[in-house]
Design a protein around this motif. Structure first.
Motif, PDB file in Angstrom:
ATOM      1  N   LYS A  13       0.853  -1.191   0.000  1.00  0.00           N
ATOM      2  CA  LYS A  13       0.000   0.000   0.000  1.00  0.00           C
ATOM      3  C   LYS A  13       0.886   1.236   0.000  1.00  0.00           C
ATOM      4  O   LYS A  13       1.689   1.445   0.896  1.00  0.00           O
ATOM      5  CB  LYS A  13      -0.907   0.024   1.242  1.00  0.00           C
ATOM      6  N   THR A  54     -11.502  -4.572   3.392  1.00  0.00           N
ATOM      7  CA  THR A  54     -12.099  -3.900   2.217  1.00  0.00           C
ATOM      8  C   THR A  54     -12.241  -2.386   2.341  1.00  0.00           C
ATOM      9  O   THR A  54     -12.856  -1.766   1.477  1.00  0.00           O
ATOM     10  CB  THR A  54     -13.496  -4.456   1.815  1.00  0.00           C
ATOM     11  N   LEU A  55     -11.707  -1.776   3.389  1.00  0.00           N
ATOM     12  CA  LEU A  55     -11.860  -0.322   3.493  1.00  0.00           C
ATOM     13  C   LEU A  55     -10.958   0.405   2.512  1.00  0.00           C
ATOM     14  O   LEU A  55     -11.309   1.476   2.019  1.00  0.00           O
ATOM     15  CB  LEU A  55     -11.550   0.148   4.914  1.00  0.00           C
ATOM     16  N   ILE A  56      -9.777  -0.138   2.251  1.00  0.00           N
ATOM     17  CA  ILE A  56      -8.921   0.445   1.224  1.00  0.00           C
ATOM     18  C   ILE A  56      -8.454  -0.655   0.278  1.00  0.00           C
ATOM     19  O   ILE A  56      -8.483  -1.834   0.626  1.00  0.00           O
ATOM     20  CB  ILE A  56      -7.704   1.214   1.814  1.00  0.00           C
ATOM     21  N   VAL A  57      -8.053  -0.249  -0.912  1.00  0.00           N
ATOM     22  CA  VAL A  57      -7.640  -1.207  -1.933  1.00  0.00           C
ATOM     23  C   VAL A  57      -6.108  -1.257  -1.963  1.00  0.00           C
ATOM     24  O   VAL A  57      -5.460  -0.215  -1.916  1.00  0.00           O
ATOM     25  CB  VAL A  57      -8.184  -0.765  -3.307  1.00  0.00           C
TER      26      VAL A  57
ATOM     27  N   ASN B 113     -17.414   4.625   8.420  1.00  0.00           N
ATOM     28  CA  ASN B 113     -16.571   3.455   8.130  1.00  0.00           C
ATOM     29  C   ASN B 113     -17.209   2.179   8.644  1.00  0.00           C
ATOM     30  O   ASN B 113     -17.171   1.143   7.992  1.00  0.00           O
ATOM     31  CB  ASN B 113     -15.199   3.612   8.789  1.00  0.00           C
ATOM     32  N   LEU B 116     -19.682   1.183   6.288  1.00  0.00           N
ATOM     33  CA  LEU B 116     -19.080   0.678   5.049  1.00  0.00           C
ATOM     34  C   LEU B 116     -18.599  -0.756   5.219  1.00  0.00           C
ATOM     35  O   LEU B 116     -18.428  -1.484   4.249  1.00  0.00           O
ATOM     36  CB  LEU B 116     -17.894   1.552   4.620  1.00  0.00           C
ATOM     37  N   LEU B 117     -18.360  -1.173   6.467  1.00  0.00           N
ATOM     38  CA  LEU B 117     -17.894  -2.535   6.725  1.00  0.00           C
ATOM     39  C   LEU B 117     -19.041  -3.535   6.806  1.00  0.00           C
ATOM     40  O   LEU B 117     -18.821  -4.718   6.960  1.00  0.00           O
ATOM     41  CB  LEU B 117     -17.094  -2.574   8.034  1.00  0.00           C
ATOM     42  N   ARG B 276     -14.302   4.346  -3.383  1.00  0.00           N
ATOM     43  CA  ARG B 276     -13.334   3.631  -4.202  1.00  0.00           C
ATOM     44  C   ARG B 276     -12.134   3.266  -3.336  1.00  0.00           C
ATOM     45  O   ARG B 276     -11.306   2.468  -3.667  1.00  0.00           O
ATOM     46  CB  ARG B 276     -12.892   4.463  -5.418  1.00  0.00           C
ATOM     47  N   ARG B 277     -12.096   3.849  -2.174  1.00  0.00           N
ATOM     48  CA  ARG B 277     -11.166   3.426  -1.138  1.00  0.00           C
ATOM     49  C   ARG B 277      -9.717   3.681  -1.518  1.00  0.00           C
ATOM     50  O   ARG B 277      -8.830   2.964  -1.100  1.00  0.00           O
ATOM     51  CB  ARG B 277     -11.380   1.938  -0.815  1.00  0.00           C
ATOM     52  N   ARG B 278      -9.512   4.716  -2.311  1.00  0.00           N
ATOM     53  CA  ARG B 278      -8.150   5.200  -2.604  1.00  0.00           C
ATOM     54  C   ARG B 278      -7.131   4.113  -2.875  1.00  0.00           C
ATOM     55  O   ARG B 278      -6.429   3.662  -2.041  1.00  0.00           O
ATOM     56  CB  ARG B 278      -7.647   6.091  -1.481  1.00  0.00           C
TER      57      ARG B 278
END
Lengths: 322, 278
Positions: A13, A54-57, B113, B116-117, B276-278
Motif C-alpha cells: 500500500k 475492504t476499506l482500502i484497496v 466506516n 461501510l464494513l 473507491r477506497r483510494r
C-alpha cells in the motif's frame, strides 16, 4: 465448516504515490487460529487491516478472507468478517441498543431477531444496564466493549481486532483477552489481532508476525520465535563499563554470541543455567567481580531486537509497569 | 472478573435463521430513521434555519410590505404572497444542509466506516441522509407557510396551490441536498461542508428576491436569469398571488430538475470517489 483462512500475497500500500505504508507483506492465517500482528506505532498494522477488511484497496498484491478476494468480492468479505477498528466508530448521539439493532439488521436479521441479538450482546459485554445512555457518555472501556459487540453482531467467521486493548486498564485488557480466547475456542472464529503490546501477542496468539516499517521481519509461533534466538542468556552486570570489555575478553569462546549494553554483558548460550559456574570461575580468574548475575529466557522483545536491531518502542514499558 | 457472562449466549439467534441481506428499501428506511433520531437529538442544528426563515418573513414584510403600492408588477398584489416564497426557499435550502451535515458527522465520528464494513448498500447510506434532510425541510417549509397564513396570506389557488408550492420547495431542497451531500463526501470535513452551504446566499439573493426580475438590471439580472431559484420563485409567487399557470409552474419544475441532475451526478461521483477506497 466454512473457509476461515486469511491469505495475503505481496500486499503493498502506497499512499499518494509516495509513502510506502505496507511493503510486500505476505502471510497465511489458518482456520481457527489467533494470529497476532505485532508492531510499533506506524508499522503498517492498521493499513494492513484496512486492506483485508475492504476499506482500502491494495496498491498491488492480493488477499483473500475466507476464500473471497478482498477487492473483487468485497461484499462477500464484509458478510463473513467482523471488524473492530482501532478508531472506534460509534455515533455518540445513538444508544447502544439502537446501534446494535441497526448493525444486526444490516446483516440481514429481522427487527425482532436483531433486538434479541442486541440484548444478548449487551449482556455479553456487560453493558445491559446502560442501554439508555448515549454512547457519547460512555467511558473508553465501555466504548471498546460496545465496539467489540458490534463486530460480533452477525457472528462472523473471521474477526479482525485492530489494537483492541490500546488505552485500556489492565482489568479491561484481561476481559478482552478472555473474550478473544472464548470466541476462538468455542465458536472457532479465526482472529486477526494487531497489537503493539509484546505481552498481548505472547499471551494470546497461536502465531505472530512482527511488522516494522511496513515489512514483516519475523513470523512464527511465539515459542518458536523465541527459540530461534537459539539461546537463553546470562546477564552479568559490573560496576563500571571498563570491566565489561575485560569480561568480554575473559569469556571469549564461551557463548554463541555476546552483547554489551552499558555495564551489562549478555552471553547468549544454549544451556545458560548449567554454564553459570564456569562463567563465574573465569571471571574470578580474571580478577573481575560481577555486581549482579541474572538468567533470562528470551522474550519477544529480544526477538524484536534481534530482527530490527532496536528495542521495541511502543508502550510496552507501560504494560510491564501496569 | 470476565466479560463472559454466559458462554452460550451467542447462540440465541443462529445465522442459519437469518436472511442473507436486508432489502434495499428497508436499508434506506433504517438509515433515514437513524438520521432523524440523531437530528432530533441535536435540535440546535435545525432550529436556526427555521428562525432565520421566519425572521425574513416578518422583517421583509414589515419593512417592504408597502412596496406593492408602487413597485411596477406588484401593484395590486399582496407583498406577503411575493415575499413568502423567499422564506420558503430559504427554509428549503437551509433544511437541505441537514443531509450533508448528517453524512459529515458520521464520517468524522468514524461511524461511516463502520457502516461501510457492513453489507449495507452505499446508495442507502446516502439516500438515508437525503431523505432525512427532505423530511426536515418539509417540516420547516410547512411551518414557515403556516406563519405566512397566520400573518394573513390568502393564496389565490387555495390549499392545492399551497401544497404544490411545498412540493416545489421539497424538490428544490432535495436538489440542493445533493450538493451538500457531495461536499460532505468529498471533504469529510464539517467546516468545508458548512462552507458549501453558503451557496445558499447567492441562490437566495442573486434572484428576484425583493423585486420582480424585470426591475433588475446589469450583472444581477444576468445572475438571476441563470439562477434556477428565480423560476421556482416565479412559480410559487404565481400560485400565491395570480392563480394557476401551468407554464410558469412547469418552468419552475424544469429548473429544479436540471439543478437536481447536476447535484445528483456530483453526489454520485463523490460517493464513488469516497468508497473507491483510494
Amino acid at each position: 465448516m466454512p473457509n476461515r483462512e486469511i491469505v495475503a500475497e505481496n500486499l503493498v500500500k502506497r499512499y499518494n504515490g509516495s509513502v510506502l505504508a505496507v511493503n510486500d507483506v505476505s502471510f497465511r492465517v489458518k482456520s481457527g487460529e489467533i494470529f497476532g500482528f505485532l508492531g510499533p506505532n506506524g508499522a503498517g498494522k492498521s493499513t494492513t487491516v484496512a486492506m483485508l477488511t475492504t476499506l482500502i484497496v491494495p496498491t498491488s498484491g492480493r488477499a483473500t478472507v475466507g476464500g473471497y478476494d478482498v477487492v473483487s468480492q468485497a461484499g462477500e468479505v464484509r458478510r463473513i468478517a467482523g471488524v473492530a477498528l482501532q478508531e472506534i466508530g460509534l455515533d455518540p448521539l445513538m444508544k447502544s441498543m439502537e446501534l446494535l439493532t441497526i448493525q444486526a439488521q444490516l446483516f440481514g436479521m429481522s427487527r425482532k431477531q436483531a433486538q434479541q441479538r442486541a440484548r444478548e450482546l449487551l449482556e455479553l459485554v456487560k453493558l445491559s444496564d446502560v442501554t439508555d445512555r448515549r454512547v457519547g457518555k460512555y467511558s473508553g472501556g465501555m466504548r471498546r466493549r460496545l465496539d467489540l459487540a458490534l463486530a460480533l453482531a452477525h457472528e462472523p467467521d473471521i474477526l479482525f481486532l485492530d489494537e483492541p486493548t490500546t488505552g485500556l486498564d489492565p482489568a479491561s485488557r484481561r476481559d478482552i483477552w478472555n473474550e478473544v480466547r472464548r470466541l476462538n475456542q468455542q465458536l472457532g472464529m479465526t482472529i486477526f489481532l494487531t497489537t503493539q503490546y509484546l505481552e498481548e501477542a505472547d499471551e494470546l496468539a497461536d502465531r505472530i508476525a512482527i511488522i516494522d516499517g511496513g515489512k514483516i521481519v519475523a513470523e512464527g509461533a511465539p515459542a518458536e520465535l523465541k527459540a530461534s534466538l537459539g539461546s537463553e542468556s546470562i546477564n552479568v552486570t559490573f560496576r563500571d563499563v571498563e570491566a565489561v570489555d575485560r569480561a568480554r575478553a575473559a569469556l571469549a569462546g564461551m557463548a554463541d554470541r555476546m552483547q554489551a549494553d552499558r555495564k551489562t554483558l549478555r552471553l547468549y548460550l544454549p544451556n545458560a543455567a548449567a554454564s553459570v559456574p564456569a562463567v563465574v570461575s573465569r571471571l574470578t580468574d580474571a580478577g573481575l567481580e560481577p555486581a549482579s548475575l541474572t538468567l533470562t529466557q528470551p522474550t519477544l522483545d529480544d526477538v524484536f531486537l534481534q530482527v530490527t536491531g532496536q528495542r521495541f518502542r511502543a508502550e510496552a514499558a507501560e504494560v510491564e509497569a501496569a | 472478573m470476565s466479560v463472559i457472562s454466559n458462554p452460550t449466549v451467542l447462540s440465541g439467534v443462529r445465522r442459519a435463521e437469518v436472511v442473507r441481506s436486508m432489502p434495499f428499501p428497508l436499508q434506506v428506511i433504517t438509515m433515514t430513521w437513524r438520521n432523524l433520531v440523531t437530528i432530533f437529538r441535536t435540535p440546535a442544528a435545525v432550529i436556526p434555519t427555521l428562525i432565520i426563515s421566519a425572521f425574513f418573513l416578518l422583517v421583509y414584510n414589515s419593512s417592504l410590505g408597502g412596496a406593492s403600492n408602487f413597485v411596477p408588477g406588484l401593484i395590486g398584489q399582496s407583498y406577503l404572497g411575493f415575499i413568502l416564497p423567499v422564506s420558503v426557499v430559504s427554509a428549503a435550502l437551509g433544511g437541505a444542509g441537514v443531509a450533508g451535515q448528517a453524512i459529515v458527522r458520521d464520517i468524522e465520528s468514524g461511524y461511516f466506516n463502520k457502516l461501510l464494513l457492513t453489507p449495507a448498500s452505499r446508495g442507502a447510506l446516502v439516500l438515508g441522509a437525503m431523505l432525512a434532510g427532505a423530511i426536515i425541510l418539509a417540516l420547516q417549509t410547512s411551518l414557515v407557510t403556516v406563519v405566512g397564513l397566520l400573518m394573513g396570506l390568502q393564496p389565490k389557488t387555495g390549499l392545492p396551490g399551497i401544497l404544490v408550492m411545498l412540493g416545489l420547495a421539497l424538490l428544490l431542497g432535495t436538489a440542493f441536498a445533493g450538493f451538500t451531500v457531495a461536499m460532505a463526501l468529498r471533504s469529510g470535513n464539517a467546516a468545508a461542508t458548512q462552507g458549501a452551504t453558503f451557496l445558499f446566499f447567492p441562490l437566495t439573493f442573486l434572484t428576484s428576491t425583493f423585486v420582480p426580475i424585470n426591475l433588475l438590471s446589469g450583472w444581477i439580472r444576468t445572475a438571476a436569469e441563470i439562477n434556477p431559484v428565480t423560476y421556482v420563485l416565479d412559480a410559487m409567487r404565481a400560485l400565491l398571488n395570480t392563480g394557476w399557470d401551468a407554464q410558469i409552474v412547469l418552468r419552475g419544475l424544469v429548473a429544479i430538475l436540471i439543478m437536481a441532475m447536476l447535484t445528483f451526478t456530483f453526489a454520485m461521483a463523490s460517493l464513488r470517489a469516497r468508497t473507491r477506497r483510494r
